[in-house]
Design an enzyme around this catalytic site. Structure first.
Site, PDB file in Angstrom:
ATOM      1  N   CYS A  80     -18.649   9.958  24.058  1.00 28.16           N
ATOM      2  CA  CYS A  80     -19.516   8.971  23.419  1.00 28.16           C
ATOM      3  C   CYS A  80     -19.313   7.587  24.059  1.00 28.16           C
ATOM      4  O   CYS A  80     -19.712   7.364  25.184  1.00 28.16           O
ATOM      5  CB  CYS A  80     -19.264   8.954  21.916  1.00 28.16           C
ATOM      6  SG  CYS A  80     -20.591   8.154  20.969  1.00 28.16           S
ATOM      7  N   HIS A 168     -19.991  14.617  20.436  1.00 32.35           N
ATOM      8  CA  HIS A 168     -18.607  14.724  19.957  1.00 32.35           C
ATOM      9  C   HIS A 168     -18.184  16.196  19.857  1.00 32.35           C
ATOM     10  O   HIS A 168     -18.532  16.877  18.894  1.00 32.35           O
ATOM     11  CB  HIS A 168     -18.468  14.060  18.584  1.00 32.35           C
ATOM     12  CG  HIS A 168     -18.531  12.572  18.630  1.00 32.35           C
ATOM     13  ND1 HIS A 168     -17.411  11.788  18.797  1.00 32.35           N
ATOM     14  CD2 HIS A 168     -19.592  11.732  18.558  1.00 32.35           C
ATOM     15  CE1 HIS A 168     -17.781  10.512  18.809  1.00 32.35           C
ATOM     16  NE2 HIS A 168     -19.091  10.445  18.674  1.00 32.35           N
ATOM     17  N   GLU A 170     -15.269  17.300  19.206  1.00 32.01           N
ATOM     18  CA  GLU A 170     -14.146  17.450  18.283  1.00 32.01           C
ATOM     19  C   GLU A 170     -14.569  17.764  16.851  1.00 32.01           C
ATOM     20  O   GLU A 170     -13.768  18.265  16.060  1.00 32.01           O
ATOM     21  CB  GLU A 170     -13.269  16.186  18.309  1.00 32.01           C
ATOM     22  CG  GLU A 170     -13.896  14.942  17.701  1.00 32.01           C
ATOM     23  CD  GLU A 170     -14.734  14.137  18.687  1.00 32.01           C
ATOM     24  OE1 GLU A 170     -14.976  12.943  18.422  1.00 32.01           O
ATOM     25  OE2 GLU A 170     -15.151  14.710  19.714  1.00 32.01           O
ATOM     26  N   SER A 222       8.582  15.128  -3.569  1.00 34.88           N
ATOM     27  CA  SER A 222       7.455  15.052  -4.498  1.00 34.88           C
ATOM     28  C   SER A 222       7.061  16.420  -5.026  1.00 34.88           C
ATOM     29  O   SER A 222       6.280  16.515  -5.970  1.00 34.88           O
ATOM     30  CB  SER A 222       6.254  14.431  -3.791  1.00 34.88           C
ATOM     31  OG  SER A 222       5.751  15.314  -2.798  1.00 34.88           O
ATOM     32  N   GLY A 223       7.578  17.473  -4.400  1.00 38.53           N
ATOM     33  CA  GLY A 223       7.143  18.815  -4.751  1.00 38.53           C
ATOM     34  C   GLY A 223       6.031  19.313  -3.863  1.00 38.53           C
ATOM     35  O   GLY A 223       5.660  20.485  -3.896  1.00 38.53           O
ATOM     36  N   VAL A 225       3.934  19.696   0.016  1.00 36.86           N
ATOM     37  CA  VAL A 225       4.242  20.315   1.301  1.00 36.86           C
ATOM     38  C   VAL A 225       4.953  19.337   2.229  1.00 36.86           C
ATOM     39  O   VAL A 225       5.967  19.675   2.847  1.00 36.86           O
ATOM     40  CB  VAL A 225       2.951  20.834   1.969  1.00 36.86           C
ATOM     41  CG1 VAL A 225       3.255  21.413   3.349  1.00 36.86           C
ATOM     42  CG2 VAL A 225       2.279  21.880   1.096  1.00 36.86           C
ATOM     43  N   ASP A 226       4.453  18.119   2.322  1.00 32.72           N
ATOM     44  CA  ASP A 226       4.960  17.175   3.314  1.00 32.72           C
ATOM     45  C   ASP A 226       6.431  16.832   3.080  1.00 32.72           C
ATOM     46  O   ASP A 226       7.263  16.925   3.990  1.00 32.72           O
ATOM     47  CB  ASP A 226       4.118  15.897   3.310  1.00 32.72           C
ATOM     48  CG  ASP A 226       2.651  16.169   3.556  1.00 32.72           C
ATOM     49  OD1 ASP A 226       2.340  17.200   4.176  1.00 32.72           O
ATOM     50  OD2 ASP A 226       1.809  15.375   3.113  1.00 32.72           O
ATOM     51  N   SER A 227       6.750  16.395   1.860  1.00 33.73           N
ATOM     52  CA  SER A 227       8.135  15.996   1.606  1.00 33.73           C
ATOM     53  C   SER A 227       9.078  17.193   1.682  1.00 33.73           C
ATOM     54  O   SER A 227      10.234  17.060   2.079  1.00 33.73           O
ATOM     55  CB  SER A 227       8.254  15.304   0.249  1.00 33.73           C
ATOM     56  OG  SER A 227       8.002  16.189  -0.819  1.00 33.73           O
TER      57      SER A 227
END
Length: 511
Positions: A80, A168, A170, A222-223, A225-227
Protein backbone atom coordinates in the site's frame (compact mmCIF):
# COMPACT_ATOMS: atom_id res chain seq x y z
CA UNK A 1 20.57 -18.92 18.44
CA UNK A 2 20.37 -16.25 15.77
CA UNK A 3 17.23 -16.63 13.64
CA UNK A 4 16.53 -15.40 10.15
CA UNK A 5 14.49 -12.24 10.47
CA UNK A 6 12.09 -10.23 8.38
CA UNK A 7 12.26 -6.51 9.15
CA UNK A 8 8.97 -4.62 8.95
CA UNK A 9 9.35 -0.88 8.54
CA UNK A 10 6.31 0.71 10.17
CA UNK A 11 4.82 3.81 8.59
CA UNK A 12 1.97 3.90 11.12
CA UNK A 13 -0.56 1.48 9.67
CA UNK A 14 -2.99 -0.23 12.06
CA UNK A 15 -2.27 -3.38 10.00
CA UNK A 16 1.47 -3.39 10.65
CA UNK A 17 1.23 -5.81 13.56
CA UNK A 18 -0.94 -8.11 11.48
CA UNK A 19 1.84 -8.32 8.89
CA UNK A 20 4.18 -9.39 11.67
CA UNK A 21 1.78 -12.09 12.79
CA UNK A 22 1.37 -13.45 9.26
CA UNK A 23 5.14 -13.72 8.91
CA UNK A 24 5.40 -15.57 12.20
CA UNK A 25 2.75 -18.04 11.08
CA UNK A 26 5.41 -19.17 8.61
CA UNK A 27 7.75 -19.83 11.58
CA UNK A 28 9.89 -16.86 10.63
CA UNK A 29 10.69 -14.22 13.22
CA UNK A 30 9.57 -10.70 12.32
CA UNK A 31 10.65 -7.47 13.94
CA UNK A 32 8.93 -4.10 13.62
CA UNK A 33 10.74 -0.79 13.85
CA UNK A 34 9.40 2.71 13.16
CA UNK A 35 10.53 4.15 9.85
CA UNK A 36 12.42 7.00 11.52
CA UNK A 37 14.49 4.54 13.62
CA UNK A 38 15.84 2.65 10.61
CA UNK A 39 19.62 3.02 10.39
CA UNK A 40 20.66 0.07 8.24
CA UNK A 41 20.35 -3.70 7.96
CA UNK A 42 21.63 -6.22 10.48
CA UNK A 43 23.34 -9.31 9.10
CA UNK A 44 20.44 -11.62 9.96
CA UNK A 45 17.79 -9.65 8.04
CA UNK A 46 16.58 -11.79 5.15
CA UNK A 47 14.04 -9.33 3.74
CA UNK A 48 12.11 -6.14 4.40
CA UNK A 49 8.40 -5.31 4.27
CA UNK A 50 7.31 -1.67 4.04
CA UNK A 51 3.94 -1.19 5.74
CA UNK A 52 0.91 0.89 4.89
CA UNK A 53 0.30 4.28 6.48
CA UNK A 54 -2.44 6.76 7.38
CA UNK A 55 -0.35 9.33 5.47
CA UNK A 56 -0.38 10.09 1.77
CA UNK A 57 3.03 10.03 0.05
CA UNK A 58 2.05 13.49 -1.17
CA UNK A 59 1.82 14.89 2.37
CA UNK A 60 4.56 17.29 3.44
CA UNK A 61 5.08 15.36 6.69
CA UNK A 62 4.76 11.88 5.19
CA UNK A 63 7.40 9.28 6.17
CA UNK A 64 10.32 9.40 3.74
CA UNK A 65 13.13 7.13 4.95
CA UNK A 66 16.35 6.61 3.00
CA UNK A 67 16.05 3.05 1.64
CA UNK A 68 19.31 3.02 -0.28
CA UNK A 69 20.98 0.66 2.21
CA UNK A 70 18.36 -2.04 1.64
CA UNK A 71 17.30 -1.75 -2.01
CA UNK A 72 19.29 -4.28 -4.00
CA UNK A 73 20.77 -5.79 -0.83
CA UNK A 74 17.79 -7.89 0.32
CA UNK A 75 14.32 -8.50 -1.15
CA UNK A 76 11.86 -5.68 -0.37
CA UNK A 77 8.05 -5.78 -0.46
CA UNK A 78 6.10 -2.52 -0.28
CA UNK A 79 2.47 -2.80 0.84
CA UNK A 80 0.00 0.00 0.00
CA UNK A 81 1.83 3.17 1.16
CA UNK A 82 5.07 1.18 0.94
CA UNK A 83 4.37 0.43 -2.71
CA UNK A 84 3.42 4.02 -3.48
CA UNK A 85 6.60 5.28 -1.82
CA UNK A 86 8.72 2.84 -3.86
CA UNK A 87 7.07 4.07 -7.06
CA UNK A 88 7.51 7.72 -6.08
CA UNK A 89 11.24 7.50 -5.27
CA UNK A 90 11.85 5.70 -8.57
CA UNK A 91 10.28 8.40 -10.71
CA UNK A 92 6.68 7.21 -10.63
CA UNK A 93 3.64 9.41 -10.10
CA UNK A 94 1.18 9.04 -7.21
CA UNK A 95 -1.97 11.17 -7.10
CA UNK A 96 -5.28 11.24 -5.25
CA UNK A 97 -7.68 8.69 -6.67
CA UNK A 98 -10.93 9.88 -8.23
CA UNK A 99 -12.72 7.58 -5.79
CA UNK A 100 -11.28 6.08 -2.61
CA UNK A 101 -10.15 2.52 -3.34
CA UNK A 102 -11.37 0.68 -0.28
CA UNK A 103 -12.75 -2.84 0.16
CA UNK A 104 -12.79 -6.04 -1.85
CA UNK A 105 -11.38 -6.13 -5.35
CA UNK A 106 -10.44 -8.90 -7.76
CA UNK A 107 -7.27 -9.20 -9.79
CA UNK A 108 -8.19 -9.09 -13.48
CA UNK A 109 -4.73 -9.88 -14.79
CA UNK A 110 -1.85 -11.60 -13.07
CA UNK A 111 1.62 -12.72 -14.12
CA UNK A 112 1.48 -16.28 -12.80
CA UNK A 113 5.18 -16.74 -13.61
CA UNK A 114 6.19 -13.99 -11.22
CA UNK A 115 7.75 -15.44 -8.06
CA UNK A 116 5.59 -13.22 -5.82
CA UNK A 117 2.31 -14.40 -7.38
CA UNK A 118 3.15 -18.03 -8.07
CA UNK A 119 0.20 -20.32 -7.32
CA UNK A 120 -2.37 -17.54 -7.04
CA UNK A 121 -5.70 -17.52 -8.87
CA UNK A 122 -5.92 -14.94 -11.70
CA UNK A 123 -9.25 -13.77 -10.20
CA UNK A 124 -7.96 -13.72 -6.62
CA UNK A 125 -9.86 -11.50 -4.18
CA UNK A 126 -7.75 -8.82 -2.52
CA UNK A 127 -8.40 -5.99 -0.06
CA UNK A 128 -7.75 -2.37 -0.98
CA UNK A 129 -7.46 0.49 1.53
CA UNK A 130 -6.03 3.68 0.07
CA UNK A 131 -7.05 7.14 -1.12
CA UNK A 132 -4.10 7.63 -3.48
CA UNK A 133 -3.30 5.61 -6.56
CA UNK A 134 -0.19 5.06 -8.67
CA UNK A 135 -0.50 6.63 -12.13
CA UNK A 136 2.93 5.52 -13.31
CA UNK A 137 5.60 3.26 -11.82
CA UNK A 138 8.75 4.66 -13.43
CA UNK A 139 11.13 3.01 -15.86
CA UNK A 140 12.71 0.47 -13.46
CA UNK A 141 9.50 -1.43 -12.65
CA UNK A 142 7.12 -3.60 -14.62
CA UNK A 143 3.51 -4.42 -13.80
CA UNK A 144 2.73 -7.90 -12.45
CA UNK A 145 -0.99 -7.56 -11.62
CA UNK A 146 -3.93 -5.17 -11.86
CA UNK A 147 -7.60 -4.91 -10.95
CA UNK A 148 -10.57 -3.37 -12.73
CA UNK A 149 -9.87 0.02 -11.09
CA UNK A 150 -6.16 -0.19 -10.28
CA UNK A 151 -3.76 -0.55 -13.21
CA UNK A 152 -0.63 -0.93 -11.07
CA UNK A 153 -1.95 -3.21 -8.32
CA UNK A 154 1.46 -4.92 -8.29
CA UNK A 155 4.88 -4.30 -9.83
CA UNK A 156 8.49 -5.42 -9.51
CA UNK A 157 12.13 -4.78 -10.34
CA UNK A 158 13.48 -8.16 -11.39
CA UNK A 159 17.14 -7.19 -11.04
CA UNK A 160 16.89 -6.08 -7.40
CA UNK A 161 13.98 -8.20 -6.06
CA UNK A 162 11.88 -5.14 -5.22
CA UNK A 163 8.11 -5.64 -5.19
CA UNK A 164 5.18 -3.32 -4.61
CA UNK A 165 1.49 -4.15 -4.15
CA UNK A 166 -1.35 -1.67 -3.55
CA UNK A 167 -3.49 -4.21 -1.69
CA UNK A 168 -3.14 -5.73 1.79
CA UNK A 169 -2.18 -9.45 1.74
CA UNK A 170 -2.09 -9.58 5.56
CA UNK A 171 -5.87 -9.20 6.10
CA UNK A 172 -8.12 -12.21 5.77
CA UNK A 173 -10.24 -10.50 3.08
CA UNK A 174 -7.26 -11.06 0.73
CA UNK A 175 -8.07 -14.73 0.33
CA UNK A 176 -4.72 -15.78 -1.12
CA UNK A 177 -2.65 -13.34 0.91
CA UNK A 178 -0.91 -16.21 2.75
CA UNK A 179 0.27 -17.61 -0.59
CA UNK A 180 1.73 -14.26 -1.62
CA UNK A 181 3.45 -13.74 1.73
CA UNK A 182 4.75 -17.31 1.67
CA UNK A 183 6.16 -16.73 -1.80
CA UNK A 184 7.96 -13.62 -0.58
CA UNK A 185 9.20 -14.91 2.80
CA UNK A 186 10.10 -18.46 1.87
CA UNK A 187 10.64 -18.37 -1.87
CA UNK A 188 12.16 -14.95 -2.53
CA UNK A 189 13.81 -14.24 0.85
CA UNK A 190 14.82 -17.90 1.32
CA UNK A 191 13.67 -18.17 4.94
CA UNK A 192 13.61 -21.76 6.20
CA UNK A 193 11.25 -21.26 9.16
CA UNK A 194 13.59 -21.79 12.10
CA UNK A 195 11.52 -19.86 14.68
CA UNK A 196 8.72 -21.67 16.54
CA UNK A 197 6.86 -21.67 19.88
CA UNK A 198 9.20 -24.40 21.09
CA UNK A 199 12.31 -22.42 20.20
CA UNK A 200 10.78 -19.28 21.71
CA UNK A 201 10.08 -21.09 24.99
CA UNK A 202 13.58 -22.56 25.25
CA UNK A 203 15.33 -19.31 24.37
CA UNK A 204 13.07 -17.26 26.67
CA UNK A 205 13.80 -19.49 29.64
CA UNK A 206 17.54 -19.20 29.05
CA UNK A 207 17.30 -15.45 28.53
CA UNK A 208 15.20 -14.91 31.65
CA UNK A 209 17.62 -16.96 33.73
CA UNK A 210 20.55 -14.83 32.55
CA UNK A 211 18.67 -11.54 32.91
CA UNK A 212 17.27 -12.09 36.40
CA UNK A 213 20.14 -14.02 37.97
CA UNK A 214 19.56 -14.59 41.68
CA UNK A 215 16.95 -11.84 42.07
CA UNK A 216 13.37 -12.43 43.14
CA UNK A 217 10.41 -11.64 40.88
CA UNK A 218 6.85 -10.72 41.82
CA UNK A 219 4.26 -11.50 39.16
CA UNK A 220 0.58 -10.69 39.11
CA UNK A 221 -1.50 -13.69 38.14
CA UNK A 222 -4.95 -13.06 36.73
CA UNK A 223 -6.07 -16.58 35.91
CA UNK A 224 -5.85 -15.80 32.21
CA UNK A 225 -3.68 -17.28 29.50
CA UNK A 226 -1.11 -14.49 29.31
CA UNK A 227 -0.14 -14.23 32.97
CA UNK A 228 -0.19 -18.02 33.34
CA UNK A 229 2.22 -18.60 30.45
CA UNK A 230 4.44 -15.75 31.66
CA UNK A 231 4.49 -17.30 35.14
CA UNK A 232 5.37 -20.74 33.81
CA UNK A 233 8.25 -19.36 31.73
CA UNK A 234 9.60 -17.51 34.75
CA UNK A 235 9.09 -20.54 37.00
CA UNK A 236 11.05 -22.74 34.58
CA UNK A 237 13.80 -20.11 34.53
CA UNK A 238 14.18 -19.17 38.21
CA UNK A 239 12.03 -21.59 40.24
CA UNK A 240 11.26 -20.46 43.79
CA UNK A 241 12.64 -16.99 43.13
CA UNK A 242 9.24 -16.27 41.54
CA UNK A 243 6.51 -15.04 43.89
CA UNK A 244 3.05 -14.89 42.27
CA UNK A 245 0.28 -12.69 43.60
CA UNK A 246 -3.34 -12.88 42.55
CA UNK A 247 -5.20 -9.68 43.37
CA UNK A 248 -8.94 -9.63 43.92
CA UNK A 249 -9.73 -6.11 42.72
CA UNK A 250 -13.44 -6.51 43.44
CA UNK A 251 -14.10 -6.48 39.69
CA UNK A 252 -13.57 -10.14 38.88
CA UNK A 253 -16.14 -12.58 37.59
CA UNK A 254 -18.37 -14.35 40.08
CA UNK A 255 -16.38 -16.79 42.29
CA UNK A 256 -13.27 -16.20 40.16
CA UNK A 257 -10.91 -15.46 43.04
CA UNK A 258 -11.42 -18.87 44.64
CA UNK A 259 -11.47 -20.73 41.33
CA UNK A 260 -8.22 -19.26 40.07
CA UNK A 261 -6.34 -20.09 43.26
CA UNK A 262 -7.60 -23.67 42.99
CA UNK A 263 -6.53 -23.94 39.33
CA UNK A 264 -2.94 -23.03 40.15
CA UNK A 265 -2.50 -25.58 42.92
CA UNK A 266 -1.28 -28.28 40.49
CA UNK A 267 1.35 -26.07 38.77
CA UNK A 268 3.72 -25.80 41.72
CA UNK A 269 3.68 -22.02 41.63
CA UNK A 270 4.15 -19.99 44.78
CA UNK A 271 0.85 -18.05 44.75
CA UNK A 272 -0.52 -15.64 47.34
CA UNK A 273 -4.07 -14.26 47.11
CA UNK A 274 -4.65 -10.62 48.06
CA UNK A 275 -8.17 -9.29 48.51
CA UNK A 276 -8.10 -5.57 47.79
CA UNK A 277 -11.53 -4.93 46.30
CA UNK A 278 -12.33 -2.09 48.68
CA UNK A 279 -9.26 -0.13 47.60
CA UNK A 280 -10.16 -0.36 43.92
CA UNK A 281 -13.84 0.50 44.41
CA UNK A 282 -12.89 3.50 46.54
CA UNK A 283 -10.52 4.76 43.82
CA UNK A 284 -13.27 4.36 41.22
CA UNK A 285 -15.99 6.09 43.20
CA UNK A 286 -17.72 8.71 41.05
CA UNK A 287 -15.48 8.12 38.01
CA UNK A 288 -17.22 7.52 34.69
CA UNK A 289 -14.60 8.39 32.05
CA UNK A 290 -13.13 5.16 30.56
CA UNK A 291 -9.52 6.35 30.52
CA UNK A 292 -9.78 7.76 34.04
CA UNK A 293 -11.12 4.41 35.28
CA UNK A 294 -8.32 2.47 33.58
CA UNK A 295 -5.65 4.74 35.01
CA UNK A 296 -7.19 4.60 38.50
CA UNK A 297 -7.16 0.82 38.40
CA UNK A 298 -3.58 0.82 37.13
CA UNK A 299 -2.52 3.14 39.92
CA UNK A 300 -4.09 1.03 42.68
CA UNK A 301 -2.75 -2.13 41.05
CA UNK A 302 0.76 -0.72 41.32
CA UNK A 303 0.13 0.36 44.93
CA UNK A 304 -1.03 -3.13 45.88
CA UNK A 305 2.08 -4.62 44.30
CA UNK A 306 4.26 -2.10 46.03
CA UNK A 307 2.80 -3.25 49.36
CA UNK A 308 3.25 -6.89 48.37
CA UNK A 309 6.83 -6.35 47.20
CA UNK A 310 7.81 -5.15 50.66
CA UNK A 311 6.81 -8.54 52.01
CA UNK A 312 9.16 -10.35 49.63
CA UNK A 313 12.68 -9.62 50.77
CA UNK A 314 15.03 -9.02 47.88
CA UNK A 315 12.31 -8.57 45.25
CA UNK A 316 13.83 -6.69 42.32
CA UNK A 317 11.48 -7.40 39.40
CA UNK A 318 7.78 -7.08 38.60
CA UNK A 319 6.69 -9.73 36.09
CA UNK A 320 3.81 -8.94 33.74
CA UNK A 321 1.88 -10.83 31.08
CA UNK A 322 1.92 -7.95 28.60
CA UNK A 323 1.52 -9.13 24.99
CA UNK A 324 1.98 -7.41 21.66
CA UNK A 325 -1.62 -6.18 21.09
CA UNK A 326 -1.62 -4.54 24.55
CA UNK A 327 1.44 -2.54 23.60
CA UNK A 328 0.13 -1.70 20.15
CA UNK A 329 -3.14 -0.21 21.33
CA UNK A 330 -1.67 1.60 24.32
CA UNK A 331 1.50 3.31 23.29
CA UNK A 332 2.04 2.51 19.62
CA UNK A 333 5.13 0.70 20.86
CA UNK A 334 6.77 0.72 17.44
CA UNK A 335 7.24 4.46 17.89
CA UNK A 336 5.44 5.19 14.65
CA UNK A 337 2.51 7.54 14.12
CA UNK A 338 -0.21 4.98 14.89
CA UNK A 339 -3.03 6.41 16.96
CA UNK A 340 -3.53 5.42 20.59
CA UNK A 341 -6.90 3.69 20.91
CA UNK A 342 -6.95 2.99 24.65
CA UNK A 343 -4.50 2.47 27.45
CA UNK A 344 -3.89 -0.86 29.15
CA UNK A 345 -3.26 -1.14 32.85
CA UNK A 346 -0.26 -3.41 32.45
CA UNK A 347 1.61 -1.34 29.87
CA UNK A 348 4.02 1.46 30.63
CA UNK A 349 6.47 2.49 33.30
CA UNK A 350 6.30 2.28 37.06
CA UNK A 351 6.30 5.28 39.40
CA UNK A 352 9.66 6.40 40.76
CA UNK A 353 8.83 5.27 44.28
CA UNK A 354 8.36 1.67 43.19
CA UNK A 355 11.86 0.27 42.98
CA UNK A 356 11.07 -2.74 40.78
CA UNK A 357 12.30 -3.40 37.27
CA UNK A 358 9.76 -4.81 34.82
CA UNK A 359 10.15 -8.14 33.06
CA UNK A 360 7.63 -9.04 30.33
CA UNK A 361 8.37 -12.46 28.79
CA UNK A 362 5.51 -12.23 26.28
CA UNK A 363 5.82 -8.60 25.21
CA UNK A 364 6.70 -9.41 21.59
CA UNK A 365 4.24 -12.23 20.82
CA UNK A 366 0.56 -12.41 19.94
CA UNK A 367 -2.28 -14.15 21.77
CA UNK A 368 -2.35 -17.17 19.46
CA UNK A 369 1.43 -17.51 19.87
CA UNK A 370 1.04 -17.32 23.66
CA UNK A 371 -1.33 -20.30 23.54
CA UNK A 372 1.08 -22.24 21.34
CA UNK A 373 3.92 -21.52 23.76
CA UNK A 374 1.70 -22.59 26.67
CA UNK A 375 0.95 -25.86 24.91
CA UNK A 376 4.69 -26.47 24.46
CA UNK A 377 5.08 -25.91 28.21
CA UNK A 378 2.38 -28.48 29.02
CA UNK A 379 -0.14 -26.07 30.56
CA UNK A 380 -3.63 -27.56 30.88
CA UNK A 381 -6.00 -26.98 27.93
CA UNK A 382 -8.65 -25.72 30.38
CA UNK A 383 -6.41 -22.77 31.23
CA UNK A 384 -5.11 -22.15 27.69
CA UNK A 385 -8.66 -22.22 26.34
CA UNK A 386 -9.94 -19.48 28.64
CA UNK A 387 -11.37 -16.41 26.99
CA UNK A 388 -9.33 -13.22 27.38
CA UNK A 389 -10.52 -11.03 30.24
CA UNK A 390 -9.54 -7.36 30.51
CA UNK A 391 -7.04 -6.41 33.21
CA UNK A 392 -9.35 -3.69 34.60
CA UNK A 393 -12.02 -6.38 34.91
CA UNK A 394 -15.70 -5.50 35.00
CA UNK A 395 -14.90 -1.81 35.52
CA UNK A 396 -14.68 -1.28 31.76
CA UNK A 397 -17.81 -3.35 31.17
CA UNK A 398 -19.84 -1.10 33.46
CA UNK A 399 -20.39 2.02 31.40
CA UNK A 400 -20.39 5.05 33.66
CA UNK A 401 -19.54 5.15 37.34
CA UNK A 402 -18.86 2.02 39.39
CA UNK A 403 -20.88 0.96 42.43
CA UNK A 404 -20.95 -2.25 44.42
CA UNK A 405 -24.53 -2.89 43.28
CA UNK A 406 -23.61 -2.50 39.61
CA UNK A 407 -20.75 -4.95 40.07
CA UNK A 408 -23.15 -7.45 41.66
CA UNK A 409 -25.60 -7.15 38.77
CA UNK A 410 -22.93 -7.59 36.10
CA UNK A 411 -21.30 -10.54 37.90
CA UNK A 412 -24.63 -12.36 37.91
CA UNK A 413 -25.33 -11.55 34.25
CA UNK A 414 -21.81 -12.54 33.18
CA UNK A 415 -22.02 -15.82 35.09
CA UNK A 416 -25.25 -16.82 33.34
CA UNK A 417 -23.80 -15.82 29.95
CA UNK A 418 -20.47 -17.66 30.27
CA UNK A 419 -21.88 -20.75 32.00
CA UNK A 420 -24.65 -20.89 29.41
CA UNK A 421 -22.07 -21.09 26.61
CA UNK A 422 -20.22 -23.84 28.45
CA UNK A 423 -23.42 -25.84 28.98
CA UNK A 424 -24.40 -25.44 25.32
CA UNK A 425 -20.97 -26.50 24.04
CA UNK A 426 -20.36 -23.07 22.51
CA UNK A 427 -17.60 -21.74 24.77
CA UNK A 428 -14.68 -23.10 22.73
CA UNK A 429 -16.20 -21.73 19.51
CA UNK A 430 -15.99 -18.19 20.89
CA UNK A 431 -12.68 -16.28 21.26
CA UNK A 432 -13.93 -13.78 23.83
CA UNK A 433 -17.27 -13.09 25.47
CA UNK A 434 -18.58 -10.77 28.13
CA UNK A 435 -21.55 -8.77 29.31
CA UNK A 436 -21.78 -4.98 29.45
CA UNK A 437 -23.95 -3.05 31.89
CA UNK A 438 -25.36 -0.10 29.96
CA UNK A 439 -26.08 3.35 31.46
CA UNK A 440 -29.64 2.91 30.23
CA UNK A 441 -32.88 2.10 31.98
CA UNK A 442 -35.97 1.03 30.13
CA UNK A 443 -39.61 0.27 30.80
CA UNK A 444 -40.62 -3.36 31.17
CA UNK A 445 -43.46 -5.46 32.47
CA UNK A 446 -43.09 -8.31 34.96
CA UNK A 447 -46.34 -9.91 35.97
CA UNK A 448 -48.82 -7.08 36.17
CA UNK A 449 -46.26 -4.54 37.32
CA UNK A 450 -44.37 -1.91 35.38
CA UNK A 451 -40.57 -2.01 35.80
CA UNK A 452 -37.90 0.58 35.03
CA UNK A 453 -34.59 -1.25 35.21
CA UNK A 454 -31.17 -1.74 33.65
CA UNK A 455 -30.31 -2.95 30.14
CA UNK A 456 -27.32 -5.22 29.45
CA UNK A 457 -25.53 -6.04 26.22
CA UNK A 458 -24.03 -9.45 25.49
CA UNK A 459 -20.83 -9.62 23.43
CA UNK A 460 -19.20 -12.66 21.78
CA UNK A 461 -16.53 -12.48 19.08
CA UNK A 462 -14.34 -14.77 17.01
CA UNK A 463 -10.69 -13.85 16.45
CA UNK A 464 -7.16 -15.22 16.55
CA UNK A 465 -5.14 -12.37 18.01
CA UNK A 466 -7.57 -9.63 19.04
CA UNK A 467 -6.33 -7.28 16.32
CA UNK A 468 -9.45 -7.97 14.26
CA UNK A 469 -12.64 -9.72 15.36
CA UNK A 470 -16.07 -10.64 14.05
CA UNK A 471 -19.24 -11.06 16.08
CA UNK A 472 -20.32 -14.64 16.66
CA UNK A 473 -23.47 -15.83 14.94
CA UNK A 474 -24.79 -17.78 17.91
CA UNK A 475 -28.08 -19.69 17.59
CA UNK A 476 -31.19 -17.58 18.15
CA UNK A 477 -32.76 -20.13 20.46
CA UNK A 478 -29.63 -20.09 22.65
CA UNK A 479 -29.65 -16.29 22.84
CA UNK A 480 -33.35 -16.33 23.66
CA UNK A 481 -32.77 -18.82 26.48
CA UNK A 482 -29.94 -16.75 27.97
CA UNK A 483 -31.93 -13.53 27.73
CA UNK A 484 -34.88 -15.10 29.50
CA UNK A 485 -32.68 -16.54 32.26
CA UNK A 486 -30.92 -13.21 32.87
CA UNK A 487 -34.15 -11.25 33.12
CA UNK A 488 -35.76 -13.85 35.39
CA UNK A 489 -32.81 -14.38 37.71
CA UNK A 490 -30.92 -11.08 37.93
CA UNK A 491 -32.69 -8.50 40.01
CA UNK A 492 -32.40 -5.07 38.39
CA UNK A 493 -32.25 -6.13 34.71
CA UNK A 494 -35.26 -6.14 32.38
CA UNK A 495 -33.71 -5.88 28.91
CA UNK A 496 -30.96 -7.81 27.05
CA UNK A 497 -29.42 -6.88 23.69
CA UNK A 498 -26.75 -8.63 21.57
CA UNK A 499 -23.81 -6.70 20.10
CA UNK A 500 -23.34 -7.47 16.38
CA UNK A 501 -20.47 -5.07 15.59
CA UNK A 502 -17.06 -6.24 14.40
CA UNK A 503 -13.53 -4.93 15.01
CA UNK A 504 -12.84 -2.72 13.19
CA UNK A 505 -14.68 -0.37 13.29
CA UNK A 506 -15.71 -1.22 16.88
CA UNK A 507 -13.36 -2.54 19.54
CA UNK A 508 -14.01 -5.80 21.40
CA UNK A 509 -14.58 -4.04 24.70
CA UNK A 510 -16.96 -1.07 24.93
CA UNK A 511 -14.49 1.02 26.94
Amino acid sequence: MQHQRILILDFGSQYTQLIARRVRELNVYSEIIPWHAYDGLASDISGVILSGSPFSVRDEKAPRPDLSSMLGKVPVLGVCYGAQYLAQIHGGVVEASDSREYGRAHLKSLNAENPLLHGMNPESQVWMSHGDTILSIGDQFETICSTHDVEFAGFWDTDRSIFGIQFHPEVWHSQEGPILLGNFIQGICGCTGDWSPASFADESIRGLREKIGKDKVILGLSGGVDSTVAAELLHRAIGDQLHCIFVDNGLLRKNEFEQVLKDYEHMGLNVKGVQAGDRFLEALKGESDPETKRKAIGRVFVEVFDDASKEVEGAAWLGQGTIYPDVIESLSATGGPSATIKSHHNVGGLPDYMKLKVVEPLRQIFKDEVRRVGKELGIKPEILGRHPFPGPGLAIRILGDITEEKVRILQEVDHIWIQGMRDAGLYDEVWQAGAILLPVQSVGVMGDERTYEQAVALRAVSSTDGMTADWCHLPYDFLAKISNEIINKVRGVNRVVYDISSKPPATIEWE
